[in-house]
Design an enzyme around this catalytic site. Structure first.
Site, short mmCIF file in Angstrom:
data_model
loop_
_atom_site.label_atom_id
_atom_site.label_comp_id
_atom_site.label_asym_id
_atom_site.label_seq_id
_atom_site.Cartn_x
_atom_site.Cartn_y
_atom_site.Cartn_z
N THR A 1 14.05 -9.39 7.24
CA THR A 1 14.21 -8.31 6.26
C THR A 1 14.44 -8.86 4.85
O THR A 1 13.81 -8.43 3.89
CB THR A 1 15.41 -7.41 6.67
OG1 THR A 1 15.15 -6.89 7.98
CG2 THR A 1 15.60 -6.29 5.68
N ARG B 1 6.63 -11.74 3.97
CA ARG B 1 7.79 -11.64 3.09
C ARG B 1 8.20 -13.01 2.56
O ARG B 1 8.57 -13.17 1.40
CB ARG B 1 8.96 -10.98 3.84
CG ARG B 1 8.75 -9.48 4.08
CD ARG B 1 9.74 -8.95 5.10
NE ARG B 1 9.78 -7.49 5.16
CZ ARG B 1 10.45 -6.80 6.07
NH1 ARG B 1 11.12 -7.44 7.04
NH2 ARG B 1 10.44 -5.48 6.05
N ARG C 1 6.10 -7.90 13.43
CA ARG C 1 7.46 -8.25 12.97
C ARG C 1 7.52 -9.76 12.67
O ARG C 1 8.14 -10.18 11.70
CB ARG C 1 8.52 -7.87 14.02
CG ARG C 1 8.69 -6.39 14.26
CD ARG C 1 9.30 -5.61 13.13
NE ARG C 1 10.67 -5.98 12.81
CZ ARG C 1 11.46 -5.28 12.00
NH1 ARG C 1 11.03 -4.15 11.43
NH2 ARG C 1 12.68 -5.68 11.72
N GLU D 1 7.09 6.89 14.17
CA GLU D 1 6.63 6.63 12.80
C GLU D 1 5.13 6.90 12.65
O GLU D 1 4.69 7.41 11.62
CB GLU D 1 6.96 5.19 12.41
CG GLU D 1 8.46 4.96 12.26
CD GLU D 1 8.84 3.50 12.08
OE1 GLU D 1 7.94 2.64 11.96
OE2 GLU D 1 10.06 3.22 12.06
N PHE E 1 23.33 1.49 1.40
CA PHE E 1 22.17 1.13 0.60
C PHE E 1 21.08 2.21 0.61
O PHE E 1 20.07 2.08 -0.08
CB PHE E 1 21.58 -0.22 1.05
CG PHE E 1 21.03 -0.28 2.45
CD1 PHE E 1 19.75 0.21 2.74
CD2 PHE E 1 21.77 -0.82 3.48
CE1 PHE E 1 19.23 0.16 4.03
CE2 PHE E 1 21.26 -0.89 4.77
CZ PHE E 1 19.98 -0.39 5.05
N HIS F 1 6.71 -2.68 5.59
CA HIS F 1 7.47 -2.09 6.70
C HIS F 1 6.67 -2.25 7.98
O HIS F 1 5.45 -2.09 7.97
CB HIS F 1 7.73 -0.59 6.46
CG HIS F 1 8.22 0.09 7.71
ND1 HIS F 1 9.54 0.08 8.07
CD2 HIS F 1 7.56 0.74 8.71
CE1 HIS F 1 9.68 0.72 9.24
NE2 HIS F 1 8.49 1.12 9.64
N TYR G 1 13.40 6.85 7.51
CA TYR G 1 14.56 5.97 7.58
C TYR G 1 15.79 6.69 8.14
O TYR G 1 16.91 6.44 7.70
CB TYR G 1 14.86 5.38 6.20
CG TYR G 1 13.90 4.28 5.78
CD1 TYR G 1 13.73 3.13 6.56
CD2 TYR G 1 13.17 4.37 4.60
CE1 TYR G 1 12.86 2.11 6.19
CE2 TYR G 1 12.29 3.34 4.22
CZ TYR G 1 12.15 2.22 5.01
OH TYR G 1 11.29 1.21 4.64
N ASN H 1 10.80 -5.85 -0.21
CA ASN H 1 10.30 -6.86 0.73
C ASN H 1 8.89 -6.54 1.23
O ASN H 1 8.47 -6.98 2.29
CB ASN H 1 11.29 -7.05 1.89
CG ASN H 1 11.57 -5.75 2.60
OD1 ASN H 1 10.92 -4.73 2.34
ND2 ASN H 1 12.51 -5.77 3.52
N LYS I 1 4.58 -1.44 0.92
CA LYS I 1 5.55 -0.66 0.16
C LYS I 1 5.17 -0.61 -1.33
O LYS I 1 4.27 -1.32 -1.77
CB LYS I 1 6.94 -1.29 0.36
CG LYS I 1 7.49 -1.15 1.78
CD LYS I 1 8.87 -1.78 1.88
CE LYS I 1 9.53 -1.53 3.21
NZ LYS I 1 10.87 -2.19 3.28
P1 IDP Z 1 13.26 -3.93 8.28
O1 IDP Z 1 12.38 -3.31 7.20
O2 IDP Z 1 13.10 -5.43 8.31
O3 IDP Z 1 13.11 -3.29 9.63
P2 IDP Z 1 15.79 -2.49 8.04
O4 IDP Z 1 17.13 -3.08 8.36
O5 IDP Z 1 15.23 -1.47 8.98
O6 IDP Z 1 14.76 -3.71 7.80
O7 IDP Z 1 15.93 -1.85 6.59
C1 IDP Z 1 14.93 -0.99 6.09
C2 IDP Z 1 14.65 -1.37 4.65
O8 IDP Z 1 15.79 -1.08 3.85
C3 IDP Z 1 14.40 -2.88 4.40
O9 IDP Z 1 13.07 -3.26 4.68
C4 IDP Z 1 14.75 -3.01 2.96
O10 IDP Z 1 13.70 -2.56 2.09
C5 IDP Z 1 15.95 -2.08 2.83
N1 IDP Z 1 17.24 -2.74 3.08
C6 IDP Z 1 17.71 -3.22 4.26
N2 IDP Z 1 18.95 -3.71 4.14
C7 IDP Z 1 19.29 -3.54 2.84
C8 IDP Z 1 20.48 -3.84 2.10
O11 IDP Z 1 21.47 -4.35 2.62
N3 IDP Z 1 20.44 -3.52 0.76
C9 IDP Z 1 19.35 -2.93 0.18
N4 IDP Z 1 18.23 -2.61 0.86
C10 IDP Z 1 18.19 -2.92 2.17
MG MG Z 2 13.62 -1.35 10.26
#
Ligand code: IDP
Ligand code: MG
Length: 155
Positions: A93, A104, A87, A128, A59, A117, A51, A114, A11
């Protein structure tokens, strides 16, 4: 078991912090293969496509601002159960809750920034990969090392 492909992004925070090489090294150290790689700028349109499941979440505006804030490095990574392996390698996350030893967990302290992806399942991976790469941009190197990395029945 199955040889899988998954879509990985380093990212914008990883690119800004010059951590792309270390992230790629961790993926390669695990024995997974890169079958596609490119640097690109995510547009708001691409962000909404990528997304889609999050577009209506509170968010999402922050997430879109972040993911479009600078270039990303997109990769297609291949290996046995590559989706789940990546993963696990990425960590949770929220980087603050990610275990040490994960990408991470070792390199970040943010829930949003983080670093990486990774597709969360076979359907997402398929969608994707097609979002970021054309078929002719993916190149499988002959698996000369596979015999040293995993058993035939694990492919
Ligand atoms: P993942 O990347 O671990 O699959 P997801 O829940 O799919 O996590 O969320 C996508 C991305 O959105 C996360 O990697 C992070 O950058 C961001 N994100 C997820 N939850 C939050 C939140 O509660 N606040 C702000 N950003 C978030
Ligand atoms: Mg995700």
């Amino acid at each position: 078991m199955a040889l899988e492909r998954t879509l990985i992004l380093a990212k914008p925070d990883a690119v800004q912090r010059r951590l792309v090489g270390r992230i790629v090294t961790r993926i390669e150290d695990k024995g997974l293969s890169l079958v596609g790689m490119k640097m690109l700028q995510v547009t708001p349109e691409l962000s909404r496509q990528h997304y889609a499941e999050h577009v209506n979440k509170p968010f999402y505006p922050d997430l879109e601002a972040f993911i479009t804030s600078g270039p990303v490095v997109a990769m297609v990574v291949e290996g046995p159960e590559a989706i789940a392996v990546m993963r696990t390698l990425m960590g949770k996350t929220n980087a603050r809750e990610s275990a040490p030893g994960t990408i991470r967990g070792d390199l970040g302290a943010s829930r949003q920034m983080n670093l990486i992806h990774g597709s969360d399942g076979p359907e997402a991976a398929k969608r994707e990969i097609a979002t970021y790469f054309r078929e002719n941009e993916l190149v499988s190197a002959p698996g000369m090392l596979a015999a040293a990395l995993w058993a035939k029945e694990e492919e």
